[in-house]
Design a protein around this motif. Structure first.
Motif: not given
Length: 108
Positions: A79-91
C-alpha cells in the motif's frame, strides 16, 4: 477290537489330557491378570502419537500467526509503495504539462 476302538476314540492318555488342561488354565489366569502384550505396547505408542500431534499443531499455530503478521506487513508495504508510485505518476504528469507549456512558449 475294543482296544483298537478305544485307542482311536481316546487319542490322549489321561495324564496328558490333565497336563494340557492345567496349562490351558494357567494361560487363562495369566491372560486375565496381566494385560496382553499388545495393550502394553499400544498405549505408549498412542501417548507418543498424541504428544507428536499436539506438538505439530502448536507449531502450525505459531507459524500461522507469524505468517499472518508477515502478510499484514507486506500488505502495508505494498500500500505504501503503491501510494508512492501514484504520487510519482502525478508528479510526472505535472512535469510533462510544464515541459509542453515551455516548449510551446519557446517555439511560439
Amino acid at each position: 477290537m475294543s482296544l483298537l476302538v478305544d485307542m482311536m476314540s481316546n487319542t490322549l492318555d489321561g495324564s496328558y489330557q490333565e497336563a494340557a488342561s492345567r496349562r490351558a488354565g494357567e494361560r487363562q489366569a495369566q491372560a486375565e491378570g496381566a494385560p496382553p502384550v499388545r495393550r502394553r505396547t499400544v498405549v505408549p505408542l498412542l501417548v507418543l502419537l498424541g504428544v507428536l500431534t499436539g506438538t505439530a499443531a502448536a507449531q502450525v499455530r505459531s507459524q500461522s500467526r507469524q505468517v499472518d503478521g508477515d502478510r499484514a506487513a507486506l500488505a502495508a508495504e505494498v500500500d505504501r509503495r503503491t501510494a508512492q508510485s501514484d504520487a510519482l505518476v502525478s508528479q510526472l504528469e505535472t512535469l510533462r504539462a510544464q515541459l509542453a507549456a515551455e516548449q510551446t512558449r519557446a517555439l511560439g
